[in-house]
Design a protein around this motif. Structure first.
Motif, PDB file in Angstrom:
ATOM      1  N   LEU A 313      50.849  30.418  25.831  1.00  0.00           N
ATOM      2  CA  LEU A 313      50.157  31.578  25.298  1.00  0.00           C
ATOM      3  C   LEU A 313      49.643  32.472  26.419  1.00  0.00           C
ATOM      4  O   LEU A 313      49.678  33.704  26.313  1.00  0.00           O
ATOM      5  CB  LEU A 313      49.005  31.126  24.405  1.00  0.00           C
ATOM      6  N   ASP A 314      49.201  31.862  27.484  1.00  0.00           N
ATOM      7  CA  ASP A 314      48.719  32.651  28.615  1.00  0.00           C
ATOM      8  C   ASP A 314      49.841  33.511  29.197  1.00  0.00           C
ATOM      9  O   ASP A 314      49.611  34.658  29.602  1.00  0.00           O
ATOM     10  CB  ASP A 314      48.151  31.722  29.694  1.00  0.00           C
ATOM     11  N   GLY A 315      51.061  32.976  29.224  1.00  0.00           N
ATOM     12  CA  GLY A 315      52.193  33.761  29.702  1.00  0.00           C
ATOM     13  C   GLY A 315      52.456  34.964  28.825  1.00  0.00           C
ATOM     14  O   GLY A 315      52.734  36.063  29.320  1.00  0.00           O
ATOM     15  N   TYR A 316      52.362  34.772  27.497  1.00  0.00           N
ATOM     16  CA  TYR A 316      52.511  35.902  26.576  1.00  0.00           C
ATOM     17  C   TYR A 316      51.420  36.943  26.814  1.00  0.00           C
ATOM     18  O   TYR A 316      51.682  38.153  26.845  1.00  0.00           O
ATOM     19  CB  TYR A 316      52.452  35.424  25.124  1.00  0.00           C
ATOM     20  N   PHE A 317      50.190  36.467  26.961  1.00  0.00           N
ATOM     21  CA  PHE A 317      49.066  37.389  27.144  1.00  0.00           C
ATOM     22  C   PHE A 317      49.233  38.222  28.417  1.00  0.00           C
ATOM     23  O   PHE A 317      48.881  39.408  28.438  1.00  0.00           O
ATOM     24  CB  PHE A 317      47.754  36.614  27.181  1.00  0.00           C
ATOM     25  N   ARG A 318      49.748  37.621  29.462  1.00  0.00           N
ATOM     26  CA  ARG A 318      49.958  38.372  30.700  1.00  0.00           C
ATOM     27  C   ARG A 318      50.974  39.497  30.489  1.00  0.00           C
ATOM     28  O   ARG A 318      50.802  40.615  30.984  1.00  0.00           O
ATOM     29  CB  ARG A 318      50.432  37.435  31.809  1.00  0.00           C
ATOM     30  N   GLN A 319      52.030  39.207  29.750  1.00  0.00           N
ATOM     31  CA  GLN A 319      53.025  40.243  29.463  1.00  0.00           C
ATOM     32  C   GLN A 319      52.447  41.351  28.591  1.00  0.00           C
ATOM     33  O   GLN A 319      52.716  42.536  28.814  1.00  0.00           O
ATOM     34  CB  GLN A 319      54.251  39.622  28.782  1.00  0.00           C
ATOM     35  N   LEU A 320      51.658  40.962  27.593  1.00  0.00           N
ATOM     36  CA  LEU A 320      51.049  41.961  26.723  1.00  0.00           C
ATOM     37  C   LEU A 320      50.060  42.824  27.494  1.00  0.00           C
ATOM     38  O   LEU A 320      49.981  44.041  27.284  1.00  0.00           O
ATOM     39  CB  LEU A 320      50.360  41.278  25.542  1.00  0.00           C
ATOM     40  N   ASN A 321      49.290  42.210  28.368  1.00  0.00           N
ATOM     41  CA  ASN A 321      48.358  42.984  29.198  1.00  0.00           C
ATOM     42  C   ASN A 321      49.102  43.992  30.061  1.00  0.00           C
ATOM     43  O   ASN A 321      48.676  45.151  30.199  1.00  0.00           O
ATOM     44  CB  ASN A 321      47.535  42.047  30.074  1.00  0.00           C
ATOM     45  N   ALA A 322      50.204  43.562  30.656  1.00  0.00           N
ATOM     46  CA  ALA A 322      50.984  44.470  31.496  1.00  0.00           C
ATOM     47  C   ALA A 322      51.546  45.630  30.674  1.00  0.00           C
ATOM     48  O   ALA A 322      51.577  46.781  31.129  1.00  0.00           O
ATOM     49  CB  ALA A 322      52.110  43.706  32.188  1.00  0.00           C
ATOM     50  N   ALA A 323      51.989  45.326  29.443  1.00  0.00           N
ATOM     51  CA  ALA A 323      52.548  46.372  28.581  1.00  0.00           C
ATOM     52  C   ALA A 323      51.481  47.392  28.199  1.00  0.00           C
ATOM     53  O   ALA A 323      51.719  48.606  28.227  1.00  0.00           O
ATOM     54  CB  ALA A 323      53.161  45.745  27.334  1.00  0.00           C
ATOM     55  N   VAL A 324      50.294  46.914  27.840  1.00  0.00           N
ATOM     56  CA  VAL A 324      49.219  47.827  27.447  1.00  0.00           C
ATOM     57  C   VAL A 324      48.726  48.617  28.656  1.00  0.00           C
ATOM     58  O   VAL A 324      48.427  49.817  28.543  1.00  0.00           O
ATOM     59  CB  VAL A 324      48.073  47.045  26.788  1.00  0.00           C
ATOM     60  N   ALA A 325      48.627  47.977  29.818  1.00  0.00           N
ATOM     61  CA  ALA A 325      48.187  48.680  31.021  1.00  0.00           C
ATOM     62  C   ALA A 325      49.145  49.815  31.358  1.00  0.00           C
ATOM     63  O   ALA A 325      48.721  50.921  31.737  1.00  0.00           O
ATOM     64  CB  ALA A 325      48.079  47.705  32.188  1.00  0.00           C
TER      65      ALA A 325
END
Length: 402
Positions: A313-325
């Motif tokens: 889940l942490d890996g998914y969250f990192r990708q989502l954070n990068a997308a939103v940033a």
């Protein structure tokens, strides 16, 4: 043989025949061949209401209702639930995602999600989908405002500087956001804290911690995100929020439920963690950011997803954070707040963190995602600090923790 009269619900009487024949008594030939004689029950007292028709029919037939054993009933219930689970696994996932955080939601999703990954490819949920379509309930591929608007965004496009369009013309970088005013206690800054369950305690914490020159409201939508607009469309809801609340600032904490695949209108499934999945998420973030900011007329502060205890889940969250940033860099008035320094212990996940006073506190809940009340205070500090810097708030707020 003795006749006993008993009252049912205090309204009418039933006569019951009690056989007092000693055990082992054989009886007469007529009794052996035709069974014991039956006498009609004595009439009920005058003025008593008649028994229900179903009970009267039972009495007339001289038999009792059929009784199902507890073991058989349990087996029937278990079989029924198993059948429903096989045929309606996606619906169970859909329902679970809409539940508030807690043990029930965790159990439902833990059972339904793996089952849906098996039953959907096999087509076992086909009858459920057809009935849903018959009654006007769309499936995951049904176009919504969010999906339609995101489809108009160019894949992989960024606007951190001027870019050249396909016709050779240069498209300028986003314009600067509109200047902000200085709030006062008489005319406080109107702040809306919104998102998924991450805002459940964060919103009230910001409200209670903000200076008197800020008036904050919270709009929490449990189980929602940008991956499943068929369940909840954040684009249309963002428009409704702006129209009803007219905020000057929107604080967003969203995405905790988005670690799952995205289904496009043409039926294409983008697996969670794939490049196409992250890019589609960026396009959807662009859509809601533009609605909230209205070309820079409002400010949006999007708080990053917290590090998760689960490595997957942490890996998914990192990708989502990068997308939103990346999306926030393209929208005037949007700011992405990376809270990883405040929510990690030297870059690593930890349930316990230091608050602004230097005390070690339990900051995360048992699921390894959500914040405790102390954790919400840690998250609120950098958000309020950003508001103080941008809007020149006169009342100081606590600094962020390290």
């Amino acid at each position: 043989m003795e006749t006993m009269r008993s009252g049912v619900a205090g309204s009418w009487a039933v006569d019951t025949q009690v056989d007092e024949t000693p055990a082992g008594y054989v009886g007469t030939r007529d009794a052996r061949e035709h069974g014991p004689s039956r006498r009609p029950p004595a009439p009920a007292p005058p003025g008593s209401p008649a028994p229900p028709p179903e009970l009267a029919a039972v009495a007339a037939a001289g038999s009792s209702p059929r009784v199902v054993s507890a073991r058989r009933a349990f087996a029937l219930v278990t079989l029924s639930l198993a059948t429903v689970a096989l045929l309606r696994a996606p619906a169970a996932v859909h329902a679970g995602e809409g539940m508030p955080p807690g043990t029930t939601r965790e159990v439902v999703l833990a059972l339904a999600r793996p089952l849906a990954t098996v039953t959907h490819p096999l087509g076992l949920d086909w009858p459920s989908e057809r009935f849903s379509a018959l009654f006007g309930h769309g499936g995951p591929a049904t176009p919504t405002e969010l999906v339609t608007a995101a489809g108009r965004e160019k894949p992989g496009a960024t606007m951190t500087g001027p870019r050249v369009a396909g016709n050779g013309q240069t498209t300028p970088a986003p314009v600067e956001p509109a200047p902000v005013r200085v709030p006062t206690t008489a005319d406080p800054l109107r702040v809306l804290v919104t998102g998924d369950s991450l805002t459940e305690s964060l919103g009230p914490t910001i409200t209670n911690s903000a200076p008197a020159t800020v008036r904050a409201q919270t709009d929490t939508r449990f189980g929602t995100g940008l991956v499943r607009p068929d369940f909840f469309d954040w684009a249309s809801h963002a428009r409704a929020q702006i129209a009803a609340r007219d905020p000057e600032v929107v604080v967003v904490a969203l995405g905790a439920n988005d670690g799952q695949g995205i289904t496009l209108p043409d039926g294409t499934i983008l697996p969670a963690g794939s490049p196409g999945w992250a890019d589609e998420y960026r396009r959807r973030a662009l859509v809601v950011l533009r609605i909230w900011t209205d070309d820079g007329r409002r400010r949006v502060y999007w708080a990053s997803l917290p590090p998760a205890r689960s490595g997957r889940l942490d890996g998914y969250f990192r990708q989502l954070n990068a997308a939103v940033a990346d999306a926030a860099r393209q929208v005037p008035g949007a700011t992405f707040l990376d809270l990883a320094p405040e929510l990690t212990n030297r870059g690593h996940y930890s349930d316990y963190l230091r608050d602004s006073a230097g005390h070690t506190v339990l900051a995360r809940t048992r699921d390894g995602v959500h914040y405790t009340l102390d954790g919400s205070r840690i998250v609120a500090s950098p958000i309020l600090a950003a508001l103080t810097a941008d809007y020149h708030l006169t009342t100081p707020v606590p600094g962020g923790s390290g």
